[in-house]
Enzyme design. Sequence first.
Site, PDB file in Angstrom:
ATOM      1  N   ASP A 163       1.043  -0.944  -0.395  1.00 17.12           N
ATOM      2  CA  ASP A 163      -0.015  -0.086  -0.216  1.00 17.12           C
ATOM      3  C   ASP A 163       1.264   1.094  -0.208  1.00 17.12           C
ATOM      4  OD1 ASP A 163      -3.030   1.004   0.187  1.00 17.12           O
ATOM      5  OD2 ASP A 163      -2.051   1.773   2.033  1.00 17.12           O
ATOM      6  N   GLU A 216       0.965   5.731   0.575  1.00 15.73           N
ATOM      7  CA  GLU A 216      -0.115   7.364   0.657  1.00 15.73           C
ATOM      8  C   GLU A 216       0.965   7.766  -0.435  1.00 15.73           C
ATOM      9  OE1 GLU A 216      -2.758   6.592   1.933  1.00 15.73           O
ATOM     10  OE2 GLU A 216      -2.803   5.464   2.779  1.00 15.73           O
ATOM     11  N   HIS A 267      -5.184  11.026   4.787  1.00 12.96           N
ATOM     12  CA  HIS A 267      -4.034  10.055   5.736  1.00 12.96           C
ATOM     13  C   HIS A 267      -2.872  10.924   6.753  1.00 12.96           C
ATOM     14  CE1 HIS A 267      -0.538  12.735   3.232  1.00 12.96           C
ATOM     15  NE2 HIS A 267      -1.649  11.932   2.199  1.00 12.96           N
ATOM     16  N   HIS A 311      -5.671   6.710   7.252  1.00 11.78           N
ATOM     17  CA  HIS A 311      -5.414   5.925   5.989  1.00 11.78           C
ATOM     18  C   HIS A 311      -4.005   6.064   6.418  1.00 11.78           C
ATOM     19  CE1 HIS A 311      -8.033   5.204   3.015  1.00 11.78           C
ATOM     20  NE2 HIS A 311      -8.660   6.068   3.856  1.00 11.78           N
ATOM     21  N   ASP A 360      -2.381  -0.139   6.842  1.00 14.21           N
ATOM     22  CA  ASP A 360      -3.448  -0.250   5.422  1.00 14.21           C
ATOM     23  C   ASP A 360      -3.093  -1.672   4.597  1.00 14.21           C
ATOM     24  OD1 ASP A 360      -5.131   1.563   6.010  1.00 14.21           O
ATOM     25  OD2 ASP A 360      -4.873   2.493   3.732  1.00 14.21           O
TER      26      ASP A 360
END
Length: 235
Positions: A8, A10, A58, A151, A156
């Site tokens: 994952d 960001e 996030h 997030h 995640d």
Amino acid sequence: MAREIVFDTETTGIDPRAGHRLIEIGCVELEDLLPTGRSLHRYMDPERIIEADATRIHGITNEMVAGKPKFADLAEEFLNFVGDSRIIAHNASFDRGFINMELERVGRVPLPETQWLDTLEIARNVFPGMANSLDALCRRYNISLAERDKHGALLDARLLADVYLELMGGKERGLDLAMASDFGEDGLAYKAKPYGPRPKPLPSQIHPEEAQAHKAFIAKYLKDKALWPADTNYQ
């Protein structure tokens, strides 16, 4: 064993083609669908401003990533961790677009689309017409979101690892896979190991009178059609 990486990211915004960059990556290693405990988590300096809308999602601010390593400093570590393992991501085209943009920026070969598996596509097939965000799937599978205020790439990825296991058949399937002797190319098909002989027979739980009555019943009514013949040793 089938090794996979749940991944994952960001970012500073939603479009790498508009110059947006990675600011966080999270990787969780799986073997046969189950986390091994190994992970990779890094923040990085995107060398540009993070959009306010992205920070609201996030919670990562410009101050938090100022002075962090740049992606160029982390690319080798990331590629070594991932290797040629399959990469599991939710809405994989988003994460693939950003990581490949960063790899190309530093002169590295992009990760091929064939290396990726998109759990969003799987979820849409399993739950057509339903909400299939990571949050929605966690709630559907009773996976706790207690730690998830905003997030975060590593959190995640850990949640997605739990969701992925459920999408692939749940914890019971994961336990079966641990006993598998043969795996298909997709890492999911398997054949369970056969049971071997019991090293020490269990003591009989049948009373002698019951055993004698059973033998008499077989001899009178079933004869050679019985599953257990009349001379069966019940020990």
